[in-house]
Enzyme design. Structure first.
Site, PDB file in Angstrom:
ATOM      1  N   ASP A   1       8.722   2.667   0.402  1.00 23.58           N
ATOM      2  CA  ASP A   1       7.910   2.485   1.607  1.00 23.58           C
ATOM      3  C   ASP A   1       8.430   3.416   2.700  1.00 23.58           C
ATOM      4  OD1 ASP A   1       6.011   1.340   3.460  1.00 23.58           O
ATOM      5  OD2 ASP A   1       6.071  -0.483   2.239  1.00 23.58           O
TER       6      ASP A   1
ATOM      7  N   ASP B   1       7.387   8.764   1.238  1.00 27.69           N
ATOM      8  CA  ASP B   1       5.963   8.882   1.554  1.00 27.69           C
ATOM      9  C   ASP B   1       5.195   8.988   0.243  1.00 27.69           C
ATOM     10  OD1 ASP B   1       3.385   9.696   2.261  1.00 27.69           O
ATOM     11  OD2 ASP B   1       4.076  11.000   3.870  1.00 27.69           O
TER      12      ASP B   1
ATOM     13  N   LYS C   1      -0.048  -2.836  -5.540  1.00 26.85           N
ATOM     14  CA  LYS C   1      -0.756  -4.075  -5.204  1.00 26.85           C
ATOM     15  C   LYS C   1      -1.440  -3.931  -3.857  1.00 26.85           C
ATOM     16  CE  LYS C   1       0.018  -8.797  -3.630  1.00 26.85           C
ATOM     17  NZ  LYS C   1      -0.339  -8.480  -2.228  1.00 26.85           N
TER      18      LYS C   1
ATOM     19  N   HIS D   1      -7.161   0.480  -2.162  1.00 24.75           N
ATOM     20  CA  HIS D   1      -8.402   0.236  -1.413  1.00 24.75           C
ATOM     21  C   HIS D   1      -8.275   0.645   0.058  1.00 24.75           C
ATOM     22  CE1 HIS D   1      -7.394  -4.150   0.088  1.00 24.75           C
ATOM     23  NE2 HIS D   1      -6.411  -3.310   0.297  1.00 24.75           N
TER      24      HIS D   1
END
Length: 306
Positions: free
Chosen positions: A173, A193, A207, A211
């Site tokens: 992250d 990144d 997860k 989207h």
């Protein structure tokens, strides 16, 4: 589209909105021709009636819909559809509605109390991951290492690690997220990144991530994922938890939930995809095969193979 003042680059987004309006009964559709329904006739004026005749049926639904129409996003959608820049070049609906902030994550960083985004994602993980491991735990069998991409504070990775103690679990992250990571679990954290590179592992876990991004951005992320894993015959794969719109076509309530969620994702330039849209970005990223398993109603687990 020209008569409505909608820029042609927004055609896909217009179709997404019309899909919601069709499923909710505002329009009927046949061969890409949309028609008014009984419900939608309450929202338009009948010019053949006098003002007094059309006053009563028209104003009541208008009053009920006022909170939606006056929200910052609703006020900005008119200008957004007239932009001549396809996403992500133009500002998102979120950016138009919240001047000075460009992304939903920026708002979360600025005001975590009023907009507890990170806490909400952690809550979703705590609810979902035990179900994933109980009903679909076999997707993790045989893996020796896994990278949870954009895994936040590591709730999902820690849950997987507890179920598979011999698996090496890593969270990738941004640096400002990793600095907040807990130290009381057996999960490794790497600052980085997702658009640059992903640490090597047997599998990559995504997860509720893809989207958030448009197709071109998803292809970039998936190409980086592909470089991080071994070939399929050596156990390499990508594990995605996301919506596949229409994955349970016989359950209209699930489909309605999915397309309404897609409208929410449109606000931040994200998109909920059907199988053909997923397949397009998978193959553009260089993957050869995939398997979709519906999970918990509106979401699915996708196993993606190089």
């Amino acid at each position: 589209m020209a008569e409505a003042g909608i820029n042609p680059c927004k055609l896909r987004d217009l179709r997404r909105i019309m899909r919601v309006l069709t499923l909710s009964g505002i329009f009927s559709v046949k061969q890409a021709v949309y028609k008014l329904t009984t419900a939608s006739r309450l929202l338009v004026r009948d010019e053949s009636l006098t003002t007094s005749q059309q006053l009563s049926p028209f104003l009541y639904p208008q009053l009920i819909l006022t909170p939606c129409r006056e929200s910052p996003v609703s006020r900005g959608i008119h200008a957004w559809f007239r932009q001549d820049q396809p996403q992500p070049a133009g500002p998102s609906l979120f950016a138009l509605a919240h001047s000075g902030m460009t992304t939903i994550w920026e708002r979360a960083e600025r005001d975590a109390t009023a907009f507890p985004f990170d806490a909400a994602m952690a809550s979703d993980t705590a609810f979902l991951m035990p179900i994933v491991l109980k009903d679909c735990g076999e997707v993790f069998h045989g893996l020796t290492s896994l990278v949870d991409v954009a895994g936040g504070l590591g709730g999902a990775a820690a849950t997987i690690k507890a179920a598979f103690p011999d698996m090496k679990c890593t969270v990738l992250d941004l640096p400002q997220v990793v600095t907040k990571a807990p130290t009381d679990n057996d999960v490794q954290y790497v600052a980085g990144d997702i658009f640059q590179s992903i640490p090597p592992a047997n599998a990559v876990f995504l997860k509720w991530i893809l989207h958030d991004w448009n197709d071109d951005e998803c292809v970039k992320i998936l190409k980086n994922c592909k470089q991080a894993i071994p070939p399929r015959d050596a156990g390499g794969k990508i594990i995605i938890i996301d919506m596949v719109v229409g994955s349970e076509p016989s359950d209209i309530k699930h489909v309605e939930t999915q397309v309404l969620h897609d409208m929410m994702m449109m606000v931040m330039n994200g998109v909920e995809r059907d199988e053909q849209e997923w397949k397009k970005i998978f193959f553009e990223a260089g993957f050869k095969d995939y398997k979709i398993v519906p999970l918990l109603g509106v979401r699915s687990i996708i196993e993606l193979y190089p």
